[in-house]
Design a protein around this motif. Structure first.
Motif, PDB file in Angstrom:
ATOM      1  N   ASP A  45     -40.443  18.562 -12.737  1.00  0.00           N
ATOM      2  CA  ASP A  45     -39.550  18.014 -13.941  1.00  0.00           C
ATOM      3  C   ASP A  45     -38.345  18.864 -14.739  1.00  0.00           C
ATOM      4  O   ASP A  45     -37.049  18.443 -14.501  1.00  0.00           O
ATOM      5  N   ASP A  46     -38.795  19.613 -14.045  1.00  0.00           N
ATOM      6  CA  ASP A  46     -37.350  21.007 -14.391  1.00  0.00           C
ATOM      7  C   ASP A  46     -36.754  21.278 -13.928  1.00  0.00           C
ATOM      8  O   ASP A  46     -34.915  20.882 -14.047  1.00  0.00           O
ATOM      9  N   VAL A  47     -36.542  20.639 -12.441  1.00  0.00           N
ATOM     10  CA  VAL A  47     -36.109  21.162 -11.491  1.00  0.00           C
ATOM     11  C   VAL A  47     -34.844  19.356 -11.230  1.00  0.00           C
ATOM     12  O   VAL A  47     -33.912  18.997 -11.195  1.00  0.00           O
ATOM     13  N   ILE A  48     -36.003  18.437 -11.592  1.00  0.00           N
ATOM     14  CA  ILE A  48     -35.431  17.179 -11.541  1.00  0.00           C
ATOM     15  C   ILE A  48     -34.184  16.754 -12.948  1.00  0.00           C
ATOM     16  O   ILE A  48     -33.180  16.252 -12.778  1.00  0.00           O
ATOM     17  N   ASP A  49     -34.726  17.179 -13.895  1.00  0.00           N
ATOM     18  CA  ASP A  49     -34.100  17.527 -15.273  1.00  0.00           C
ATOM     19  C   ASP A  49     -32.676  18.321 -14.793  1.00  0.00           C
ATOM     20  O   ASP A  49     -31.293  17.449 -15.296  1.00  0.00           O
ATOM     21  N   ASP A  50     -32.634  19.412 -14.846  1.00  0.00           N
ATOM     22  CA  ASP A  50     -31.237  20.189 -14.210  1.00  0.00           C
ATOM     23  C   ASP A  50     -30.578  18.968 -13.079  1.00  0.00           C
ATOM     24  O   ASP A  50     -29.077  19.027 -13.183  1.00  0.00           O
ATOM     25  N   VAL A  51     -30.952  18.702 -12.252  1.00  0.00           N
ATOM     26  CA  VAL A  51     -30.349  18.045 -10.974  1.00  0.00           C
ATOM     27  C   VAL A  51     -29.981  16.325 -11.722  1.00  0.00           C
ATOM     28  O   VAL A  51     -28.630  16.512 -11.841  1.00  0.00           O
ATOM     29  N   VAL A  52     -30.444  15.620 -12.208  1.00  0.00           N
ATOM     30  CA  VAL A  52     -29.923  14.882 -13.050  1.00  0.00           C
ATOM     31  C   VAL A  52     -29.036  15.000 -14.536  1.00  0.00           C
ATOM     32  O   VAL A  52     -28.371  14.331 -14.759  1.00  0.00           O
ATOM     33  N   GLY A  53     -29.129  16.264 -15.439  1.00  0.00           N
ATOM     34  CA  GLY A  53     -27.755  16.303 -16.037  1.00  0.00           C
ATOM     35  C   GLY A  53     -26.823  16.846 -15.169  1.00  0.00           C
ATOM     36  O   GLY A  53     -25.341  16.238 -15.813  1.00  0.00           O
ATOM     37  N   ASN A  54     -27.224  17.491 -14.321  1.00  0.00           N
ATOM     38  CA  ASN A  54     -25.912  17.937 -13.038  1.00  0.00           C
ATOM     39  C   ASN A  54     -24.880  16.585 -13.004  1.00  0.00           C
ATOM     40  O   ASN A  54     -24.127  17.250 -13.412  1.00  0.00           O
ATOM     41  N   VAL A  55     -25.673  15.306 -12.708  1.00  0.00           N
ATOM     42  CA  VAL A  55     -25.206  14.480 -11.892  1.00  0.00           C
ATOM     43  C   VAL A  55     -24.039  13.888 -13.375  1.00  0.00           C
ATOM     44  O   VAL A  55     -23.095  13.411 -13.527  1.00  0.00           O
ATOM     45  N   ASN A  56     -25.018  14.072 -14.206  1.00  0.00           N
ATOM     46  CA  ASN A  56     -24.558  12.611 -14.950  1.00  0.00           C
ATOM     47  C   ASN A  56     -23.178  13.755 -15.840  1.00  0.00           C
ATOM     48  O   ASN A  56     -22.353  12.724 -15.966  1.00  0.00           O
ATOM     49  N   ASP A  57     -23.247  15.406 -16.105  1.00  0.00           N
ATOM     50  CA  ASP A  57     -21.992  16.256 -16.858  1.00  0.00           C
ATOM     51  C   ASP A  57     -20.965  15.703 -15.453  1.00  0.00           C
ATOM     52  O   ASP A  57     -19.881  15.693 -15.770  1.00  0.00           O
ATOM     53  N   ILE A  58     -21.513  16.024 -14.121  1.00  0.00           N
ATOM     54  CA  ILE A  58     -19.921  15.712 -13.119  1.00  0.00           C
ATOM     55  C   ILE A  58     -19.691  13.997 -13.243  1.00  0.00           C
ATOM     56  O   ILE A  58     -18.505  13.659 -13.228  1.00  0.00           O
ATOM     57  N   ILE A  59     -20.690  13.158 -13.657  1.00  0.00           N
ATOM     58  CA  ILE A  59     -19.888  11.994 -14.152  1.00  0.00           C
ATOM     59  C   ILE A  59     -19.088  11.515 -15.164  1.00  0.00           C
ATOM     60  O   ILE A  59     -18.025  10.482 -15.498  1.00  0.00           O
ATOM     61  N   ASP A  60     -19.558  12.224 -16.451  1.00  0.00           N
ATOM     62  CA  ASP A  60     -18.653  12.281 -17.731  1.00  0.00           C
ATOM     63  C   ASP A  60     -17.843  12.684 -17.804  1.00  0.00           C
ATOM     64  O   ASP A  60     -16.755  12.926 -18.595  1.00  0.00           O
ATOM     65  N   SER A  61     -17.677  14.359 -17.238  1.00  0.00           N
ATOM     66  CA  SER A  61     -16.191  14.940 -16.888  1.00  0.00           C
ATOM     67  C   SER A  61     -14.813  14.066 -15.859  1.00  0.00           C
ATOM     68  O   SER A  61     -14.632  12.698 -15.805  1.00  0.00           O
ATOM     69  N   HIS A  62     -14.120  14.303 -16.345  1.00  0.00           N
ATOM     70  CA  HIS A  62     -12.666  14.048 -15.797  1.00  0.00           C
ATOM     71  C   HIS A  62     -12.180  15.262 -15.394  1.00  0.00           C
ATOM     72  O   HIS A  62     -11.458  16.301 -16.175  1.00  0.00           O
ATOM     73  N   SER A  63     -10.801  14.972 -14.195  1.00  0.00           N
ATOM     74  CA  SER A  63     -10.128  16.285 -13.938  1.00  0.00           C
ATOM     75  C   SER A  63      -8.534  15.824 -14.878  1.00  0.00           C
ATOM     76  O   SER A  63      -8.108  15.100 -15.200  1.00  0.00           O
ATOM     77  N   LYS A  64      -8.099  16.771 -15.030  1.00  0.00           N
ATOM     78  CA  LYS A  64      -7.006  16.787 -15.545  1.00  0.00           C
ATOM     79  C   LYS A  64      -5.751  16.851 -14.652  1.00  0.00           C
ATOM     80  O   LYS A  64      -3.759  16.531 -15.139  1.00  0.00           O
ATOM     81  N   TYR A  65      -5.312  16.316 -13.718  1.00  0.00           N
ATOM     82  CA  TYR A  65      -4.892  15.954 -12.141  1.00  0.00           C
ATOM     83  C   TYR A  65      -4.664  14.580 -11.756  1.00  0.00           C
ATOM     84  O   TYR A  65      -3.927  14.005 -11.186  1.00  0.00           O
ATOM     85  N   PHE A  66      -6.184  14.474 -11.448  1.00  0.00           N
ATOM     86  CA  PHE A  66      -6.366  12.499 -10.829  1.00  0.00           C
ATOM     87  C   PHE A  66      -7.080  11.986 -11.764  1.00  0.00           C
ATOM     88  O   PHE A  66      -7.974  12.076 -12.459  1.00  0.00           O
ATOM     89  N   ARG A  67      -6.353  10.743 -11.995  1.00  0.00           N
ATOM     90  CA  ARG A  67      -6.747   9.879 -12.873  1.00  0.00           C
ATOM     91  C   ARG A  67      -6.799   8.338 -12.378  1.00  0.00           C
ATOM     92  O   ARG A  67      -5.455   8.448 -10.713  1.00  0.00           O
ATOM     93  N   ARG A  68      -7.481   7.972 -12.046  1.00  0.00           N
ATOM     94  CA  ARG A  68      -7.404   6.756 -12.140  1.00  0.00           C
ATOM     95  C   ARG A  68      -6.329   5.317 -12.136  1.00  0.00           C
ATOM     96  O   ARG A  68      -6.033   4.435 -11.455  1.00  0.00           O
ATOM     97  N   SER A  69      -6.433   5.745 -13.417  1.00  0.00           N
ATOM     98  CA  SER A  69      -5.436   4.881 -14.595  1.00  0.00           C
ATOM     99  C   SER A  69      -3.516   5.724 -13.859  1.00  0.00           C
ATOM    100  O   SER A  69      -2.921   4.585 -14.603  1.00  0.00           O
ATOM    101  N   LYS A  70      -3.726   6.845 -13.789  1.00  0.00           N
ATOM    102  CA  LYS A  70      -2.129   7.259 -13.326  1.00  0.00           C
ATOM    103  C   LYS A  70      -1.785   6.736 -11.669  1.00  0.00           C
ATOM    104  O   LYS A  70      -2.418   6.269 -11.288  1.00  0.00           O
ATOM    105  N   VAL A  71      -0.526   5.904 -11.511  1.00  0.00           N
ATOM    106  CA  VAL A  71       0.591   5.783 -10.476  1.00  0.00           C
ATOM    107  C   VAL A  71       1.151   6.369 -10.099  1.00  0.00           C
ATOM    108  O   VAL A  71       1.876   6.866 -10.671  1.00  0.00           O
TER     109      VAL A  71
END
Length: 127
Positions: free
Chosen positions: A81-107
């Protein structure tokens, strides 16, 4: 001095050495927090845990803990469970983060073609 206990400890240490065993590879898949979790037991006793959600995948490796317990039982009792928690947490952190260079709304602006937009190529210009 308790010779029996000392002998028993030596035998247990030899039996629990995971490096001496060859395991039957196993694959267990399940859905966790809207993502796909894949747990793989390799023949050398190592465990790989993959988690994929929204196109993001993270992988962690762990060592096999108990060679005489089935892999599904180990997972059921939360040994990894400790390893699974790390993997799930890391993926969720990546999904919740945003790039300062690439934006979906920026044309990005379209640059004009070289030679201006009035350039017309005729058959005579090709030769």
């Amino acid at each position: 001095m308790d010779v029996k206990a000392l002998f028993k400890k030596g035998i247990e240490k030899q039996l629990l050495d995971v490096d001496d065993y060859i395991f039957k590879p196993e694959l267990i898949e399940m859905t966790v927090e809207e993502g796909e979790l894949t747990c793989v037991l390799n023949s050398d006793g190592s465990v790989n845990i993959f988690y994929t959600k929204a196109g993001i995948t993270d992988v962690r490796a762990a060592a096999r803990k108990h060679p005489f317990t089935s892999f599904a039982t180990e997972l059921h009792h939360g040994i990894y469970d400790d390893v699974i928690d790390d993997v799930v947490g890391n993926v969720n952190d990546i999904i919740d983060s945003h790039s300062k260079y690439f934006r979906r709304s920026k044309v990005l602006p379209v640059t004009p073609a070289l030679g201006g937009s009035d350039a017309i190529i005729t058959e005579a210009d090709k030769y």
